[in-house]
Every structure is written in structure tokens, then in C-alpha cells.
Motif scaffolding. Structure first.
Motif, PDB file in Angstrom:
ATOM      1  N   THR A 169       1.696  10.902   4.981  1.00 39.77           N
ATOM      2  CA  THR A 169       1.084  11.709   6.040  1.00 39.77           C
ATOM      3  C   THR A 169       0.036  12.650   5.438  1.00 39.77           C
ATOM      4  OG1 THR A 169       3.168  11.641   7.227  1.00 39.77           O
ATOM      5  CG2 THR A 169       1.621  13.354   7.882  1.00 39.77           C
ATOM      6  N   THR A 176       0.864  -1.176   0.000  1.00 35.91           N
ATOM      7  CA  THR A 176       0.000   0.000   0.000  1.00 35.91           C
ATOM      8  C   THR A 176       0.897   1.222   0.000  1.00 35.91           C
ATOM      9  OG1 THR A 176      -0.091   0.234   2.415  1.00 35.91           O
ATOM     10  CG2 THR A 176      -1.731  -1.218   1.404  1.00 35.91           C
ATOM     11  N   ARG A 192      12.102   9.045  -3.943  1.00 41.23           N
ATOM     12  CA  ARG A 192      11.655  10.370  -3.537  1.00 41.23           C
ATOM     13  C   ARG A 192      12.276  11.398  -4.480  1.00 41.23           C
ATOM     14  NH1 ARG A 192       8.162  11.338   0.683  1.00 41.23           N
ATOM     15  NH2 ARG A 192       9.160  13.359   0.687  1.00 41.23           N
TER      16      ARG A 192
HETATM   17  P1  AMP Z   1       5.020   9.368   5.605  1.00 43.33           P
HETATM   18  O1  AMP Z   1       4.487  10.672   5.188  1.00 43.33           O
HETATM   19  O2  AMP Z   1       5.932   9.442   6.774  1.00 43.33           O
HETATM   20  O3  AMP Z   1       3.920   8.361   5.799  1.00 43.33           O
HETATM   21  O4  AMP Z   1       5.927   8.831   4.423  1.00 43.33           O
HETATM   22  C1  AMP Z   1       5.421   8.775   3.130  1.00 43.33           C
HETATM   23  C2  AMP Z   1       6.493   8.364   2.169  1.00 43.33           C
HETATM   24  O5  AMP Z   1       6.919   7.020   2.430  1.00 43.33           O
HETATM   25  C3  AMP Z   1       6.003   8.350   0.743  1.00 43.33           C
HETATM   26  O6  AMP Z   1       6.027   9.630   0.174  1.00 43.33           O
HETATM   27  C4  AMP Z   1       6.984   7.391   0.094  1.00 43.33           C
HETATM   28  O7  AMP Z   1       8.200   8.031  -0.228  1.00 43.33           O
HETATM   29  C5  AMP Z   1       7.218   6.375   1.201  1.00 43.33           C
HETATM   30  N1  AMP Z   1       6.289   5.244   1.017  1.00 43.33           N
HETATM   31  C6  AMP Z   1       5.100   5.041   1.603  1.00 43.33           C
HETATM   32  N2  AMP Z   1       4.553   3.880   1.183  1.00 43.33           N
HETATM   33  C7  AMP Z   1       5.409   3.346   0.289  1.00 43.33           C
HETATM   34  C8  AMP Z   1       5.416   2.162  -0.515  1.00 43.33           C
HETATM   35  N3  AMP Z   1       4.432   1.280  -0.451  1.00 43.33           N
HETATM   36  N4  AMP Z   1       6.466   1.974  -1.338  1.00 43.33           N
HETATM   37  C9  AMP Z   1       7.485   2.862  -1.402  1.00 43.33           C
HETATM   38  N5  AMP Z   1       7.539   3.989  -0.660  1.00 43.33           N
HETATM   39  C10 AMP Z   1       6.519   4.224   0.180  1.00 43.33           C
END
Ligand code: AMP
Length: 589
Positions: A349, A345, A456
Motif C-alpha cells: 500500500t 510482483t 513480515r
Molecule cells: P498491502 O499493503 O496490503 O498491499 O500488503 C503488502 C504486503 O503484502 C507486503 O508488505 C508483503 O508482506 C505482502 N506481499 C506483497 N506482495 C508479495 C509477494 N509478491 N510475495 C510475498 N509477499 C508479498
């Protein structure tokens, strides 16, 4: 307000406050069930650190959260006031968070592994009036910075030994939560709540500036409920366990809210990461859906196949992953070793809930992110010189060919979309263009419509699924007298995906050797906490910078052995080159 079939279905399944007085997350998660046939079913199953298992039924949780709302009211804390929690997973976290929402105050969960400085920065930005924590966390992380938080009127100590500083007396300037709860009436009426009322603030990090406080509203519960059903197949008969710490958005949206809105049993496990305990808990609690991270799965895989094999995991029907790239081999291992299908998934945030997922029917190609959930519209936008979506006159355009790398964007307006960054309107506005929310993640979409994660677009470090902003780390390193300049960046780590590393230019006269390195690592850990502090420090004579003076963290990452971006089709080679080239483009996130 977004109207799509899945959001409208969820709105119909939710009750709304009695008398048409609006929509409140805590009412949907707790009171609605406590007033109906699920009242005596187990809402929370807490596995305590000492091995005890405690349960709370929906009606017991309703009473505890009513009391918490009453405690806040007794302290003069009400609608719109922010209540921070610095607690690991546990019943106390649920009671404080949901009780805060019942008071129509705003819950602001903080990561318990943060050191004093990140706690202070976030509590200050949130203008928190109340902080709920434990005696031990208070002593180590709050007391040292409390004098720099003049707006923090009350610190409530929950759990642990009541009164921390010897002689059974509460720490000065704190209140014992258990005594307050016991002395407070158990009845509470949730005040009328507009779906657009502020409910939660979650902090996350960008490359630049202070941590970002993403504001979510009560309407978000529509997305929590709908996406848990769609992406995780969650329903009232499930025993659900989300391993995320409540200090991060996953630990709230899916660690607290979604399983309860579905009337499921929510498993809450205190204590540090421990693969053997995870397997015991999955078996003994009869977990049906496990929502976890690639880091947790890698730790489990390292412990070997025999560990899960030694436990009865027959009830486990789904393992879901979030937070970091889930590679195909790890997913295949987890499927085999845990005996359940694995889905990935993707969300953030800012999105408040799952936006992209591999379907439950297993049709996604291995290693892909899946597709946007119904109700979510996604685009892959062509990149500009700064390596982010090319925004011209407020407009964006999709990549020209399928498979080309671009920035993932979501059509603005889904129910759990963040509504602001606290105190930073410009930064919020910069996240949107042409009706799209720009995620800051680079992806590809293949001809069949599957999305593939590339990386990213910024320099944020993703360690164990937790985003760390380099500026926050650098700020603490700069405060050490031996540091002239510092840069923080992510390096590959076999378990955590990325680890935080730092390059330091010492001041003239400081000896760049092992003694200074150890001192800097300890200094950073003391102020930032273990989840954020760098694990390694290298000494350099100068930092790579652009002509305009920005640190080129990508160059440091490459020098430390980080892989180049994966090959893509179309204009990918050019894109990768652009991203790697030192450039003066600003990063709004
Ligand atoms: P956060 O805002 O701390 O929940 O982090 C979000 C970031 O985590 C996203 O912008 C992605 O860079 C990374 N992320 C979240 N889910 C995934 C996923 N399934 N695969 C790869 N990166 C993810």
C-alpha cells in the motif's frame, strides 16, 4: 521528485492537463484517450453478476466521470474533500473513483467485505464527506454506524435496486446516484492539479494502533504507468484483468488506473471468487494479461487441470501474482495449466506501485521475488533487537553478507511513494531512516542479486493477500462481555495462505465451550465482516506476554502450527532467534 529514466519516460508518455495546468490521474486515465484516436475503443468491459457483459468506451467513461465530478460539485464537495467508496469491482467503482479525482477530491476506496466497524473506523479517520455504496451494503454496513460518522454529509447509493428500504424510497439520508448523474451536465473541466495534490487514501494495517491511511498524490500515476509497462509489459493492445478488490491498493493502481493510462481494455468482474467463472471470463474476454494472487491460483489449482484446459486461453500472454508469497510449485502449475508465463510482483500500500518483480524474460530463479524495477533502489538492512532494521542515530546499515536476512528498504522518493499516514505524523516518520523507506518485510538477497521473501517483520496477518491488523480484531472481541483478554494472529491456511485465529481468555464465570466459541465467532463476523473476522477461537487461561506486557503473537502462531522462518545463511539462526524471543521493541507500522 525522483528522476530516473523510467519515471522520465513515463512522464513524457503522459499528457499533463491541457494548458500546463498540472498532472491529474483521471485525465491521464480517461480524458487524454477520449480526446484522441482511442475515444471509441473499449475502456471497461464489465462482467455483471447476472452474466451480462457491458462495455464503456473511453469517451463514454469520460462523460460518466464528468457527470460524477459535477454531482460532487453540486453537493459542495471539491478539492481536498475525501470521497469514500464501499463498492465491489464494477463500472460504478471506476466512475466514482475517477470522477472524484476529476473534481480534485480525494478517493478513499474501502473493502466491500468489511463489516460496519472497519468501515466506520476508516471513514472516520479519512474524515470522509461522501460515501458511495450500494443499497445492500448501506443497509448492512453503513446505516448501523452512520450516527457515529458526523462528518459524513452525503451517502450516494449506486447500482442495485434504487431505494432500498421497501416501497421504492431511498434509505433515509441517502441520495440515488443514478438520478443525480442523469440530472447533471456532462461537461466538466478538471481543475488545475499539482502533482503533489492528494489523490487517494488507501487503508492498510499494522500490528499496533488504528488502521493506517496511506496518502498518495497525483504524481503516483507516473509510477502506475511506468511499472505496468515494465513489470507486466502492458500496452494499448492489451485486454487486462486484475482480480484485486478495489478496496485494496492493487485494485486501484492496477485495477483502475494503469490499464487505462495505457489505453488498454480493462476487464472488471463482479461477484464472488469462482474458478469456473474466472476461466470462462479469461476466454470470453480474450484476456492477455491476468494480474491475480496466489490465493486465486491455489483456488484454481484445487479445481483441477481440466478446468483451464476446457477453455481457449490462447490470448493469455502473462499471469502476474501479488500480495502473498508465490511458491515455485504453484507458479509452475499455473504456467502449465494456463499456458502462459507467470511473474511475481512485490509491493505494498505504501509503495503505491510495483517495486520488485521477476523479469518478463523468465530469467529469475523459481520462487524468488525478482529484482527491484529500474528506478527503484532496494537495500537489505541489518536487523536490530526488535527484529526490524537496526536504526542508530537515524542511520541504517546493510546486512554484512550476501544471503543474510534483513529488512527490505527502498530509497525514498519514487513517484508513488506514500506521502503521509492520515493524522499520524510520528508513525509516518518512523517508516524512514537514512533516506530509506523501511518496508517491514524480511528478505534475503543472494549473490546474484535476486531477492527472496522471508516473512513480515511484524504480526500483521496476510489472509488471501489482505492485511489484517490484530489490534482491530482484538478490539471487537474485547467488546464481548465474556472476553477478558484476546489476541489475534495468523495460522497457516491451505488456500488463503494465512487465516485469522484468536486466543481468548474468558471472564471468570464464562463457560469456555462450543456455545461461547460460536457466539464469539458470530459476534466478530457481524462487526468485522467475513474478510477480517477470525475463523477459529481457542480458549486459554492466559496470553503469552513480554515483560513489558506486549502480547507475543508469534508464540501463539507457533503453538497453532505455523512453520518456523525458513533457514537462511549468515547470521540467520541468530536473527530468527531474536525475532522469536519475546522483546519489548516497539512496532511503528
Ligand atoms: P498491502 O499493503 O496490503 O498491499 O500488503 C503488502 C504486503 O503484502 C507486503 O508488505 C508483503 O508482506 C505482502 N506481499 C506483497 N506482495 C508479495 C509477494 N509478491 N510475495 C510475498 N509477499 C508479498
Amino acid at each position: 521528485m525522483a528522476h530516473d529514466r523510467i519515471w522520465d519516460e513515463a512522464r513524457r508518455e503522459l499528457a499533463g492537463l491541457p494548458g500546463g495546468r498540472g498532472l491529474n490521474i483521471a485525465h491521464e486515465a480517461v480524458d487524454r484517450h477520449a480526446a484522441g484516436p482511442r475515444r471509441d475503443l473499449v475502456a471497461l468491459r464489465c462482467h455483471r453478476r447476472d452474466g451480462r457483459v457491458e462495455t464503456l468506451t473511453y469517451s463514454e467513461l469520460a462523460e460518466a466521470t464528468d457527470r460524477f465530478a459535477n454531482v460532487l460539485a453540486g453537493l459542495g464537495v471539491g478539492p481536498g474533500d475525501r470521497v469514500a467508496t464501499l463498492l465491489g469491482p464494477g463500472a460504478e467503482q471506476h466512475v466514482a473513483l475517477l470522477g472524484t479525482l476529476k473534481a480534485r477530491a480525494v478517493a478513499c476506496p474501502l473493502f466491500a467485505s468489511f463489516g460496519p466497524e472497519p468501515v466506520r473506523a476508516r471513514a472516520a479517520r479519512a474524515a470522509a464527506r461522501v460515501l458511495v455504496t450500494t443499497p445492500a451494503l448501506h443497509r448492512r454496513k453503513v446505516a448501523p454506524v452512520r450516527h457515529r460518522l458526523p462528518g459524513l454529509a452525503h451517502v450516494l447509493l449506486a447500482g442495485g435496486e434504487p431505494g432500498a428500504t421497501g416501497a421504492g424510497r431511498p434509505d433515509a439520508g441517502t441520495l440515488d446516484l443514478a438520478s443525480l448523474l442523469a440530472a447533471t451536465p456532462a461537461a466538466w473541466t478538471v481543475p488545475a492539479t499539482d502533482p503533489d495534490d492528494e489523490a487517494l487514501v488507501h487503508f492498510t494495517s499494522g500490528t499496533t494502533g488504528t488502521p493506517k491511511g496511506a496518502v498518495h498524490v497525483h504524481e503516483a500515476v507516473v509510477a502506475h504507468h511506468a511499472t505496468a509497462a515494465r513489470a507486466l509489459g502492458l500496452g494499448p493492445d492489451d485486454v487486462f484483468w486484475c482480480t484485486a478488490d478495489p478496496g485494496w491498493v492493487t485494485g486501484t493502481s492496477y485495477g483502475v488506473v494503469a490499464p487505462l493510462t495505457h489505453g488498454a481494455t480493462n476487464v472488471v468482474v463482479e461477484g464472488p471468487a469462482d474458478p469456473a467463472r474466472w476461466c470462462r471470463t479469461l476466454a470470453s474476454a480474450g484476456v492477455t494479461v491476468w494480474y491475480t494472487s496466489p490465493t486465486a491460483l491455489r483456488l484454481l489449482a484445487r479445481a483441477g487441470d481440466d478446468l483451464p484446459r476446457g477453455h481457449d486461453l490462447a490470448r493469455l500472454r502473462l499471469v502476474a501474482s501479488v500480495g502473498e508469497p508465490l511458491d515455485a510449485d504453484l507458479a509452475a502449475w499455473a504456467r502449465r495449466a494456463l499456458g502462459a508465463p507467470v511473474v511475481d510482483t512485490w509491493w505494498q500500500t505504501e509503495t503505491g506501485g510495483i517495486m520488485v518483480a521477476t523479469p518478463l524474460d523468465g530469467t529469475a530463479p523459481a520462487g524468488s521475488l525478482g529484482r527491484p524495477l529500474p528506478g527503484v533502489e532496494a537495500a537489505v538492512l541489518a536487523l536490530g533487537d526488535g527484529g526490524r532494521a537496526d536504526v542508530r542515530d537515524g542511520r541504517v546499515r546493510p546486512v554484512e553478507s550476501p544471503g543474510a536476512e534483513g529488512e527490505l528498504a527502498l530509497r525514498a522518493g519514487w513517484p508513488s511513494m506514500f506521502r503521509a499516514y492520515l493524522g499520524d505524523e510520528a508513525r509516518y516518520a518512523a517508516c524512514f531512516a537514512g533516506g530509506w523507506y523501511l518496508t517491514g518485510d524480511l528478505v534475503r538477497r543472494d549473490a546474484a542479486g535476486w531477492l527472496w521473501f522471508v516473512g513480515r517483520a511484524d504480526d500483521v496477518i496476510n489472509t488471501a493477500g489482505h492485511l489484517v491488523g490484530p489490534v482491530e480484531v482484538e478490539g471487537v472481541l474485547h467488546r464481548h462481555p465474556a472476553v477478558a483478554e484476546a489476541a489475534a494472529f495468523g495460522v497457516p491456511d491451505p488456500v488463503a495462505g494465512e487465516a485469522v485465529a484468536a486466543a481468548v481468555v474468558p471472564v471468570p464465570g464464562a463457560e469456555p465451550g462450543d456455545a461461547l466459541r460460536a457466539e464469539l465467532l458470530a459476534h466478530a463476523r457481524r462487526h468485522l465482516g467475513p474478510g477480517v473476522a477470525p475463523r477459529s477461537v481457542d480458549f486459554v487461561t492466559e496470553l503469552p506476554r513480554t515483560e513489558s506486557g506486549k502480547i507475543v503473537r508469534r508464540a501463539l502462531r507457533r503453538a497453532a502450527g505455523a512453520p518456523s522462518p525458513p533457514p537462511t545463511t549468515g547470521g540467520a539462526a541468530m536473527t530468527a532467534d531474536r525475532r522469536d524471543r519475546p522483546a519489548a521493541g516497539g512496532d511503528a507500522r
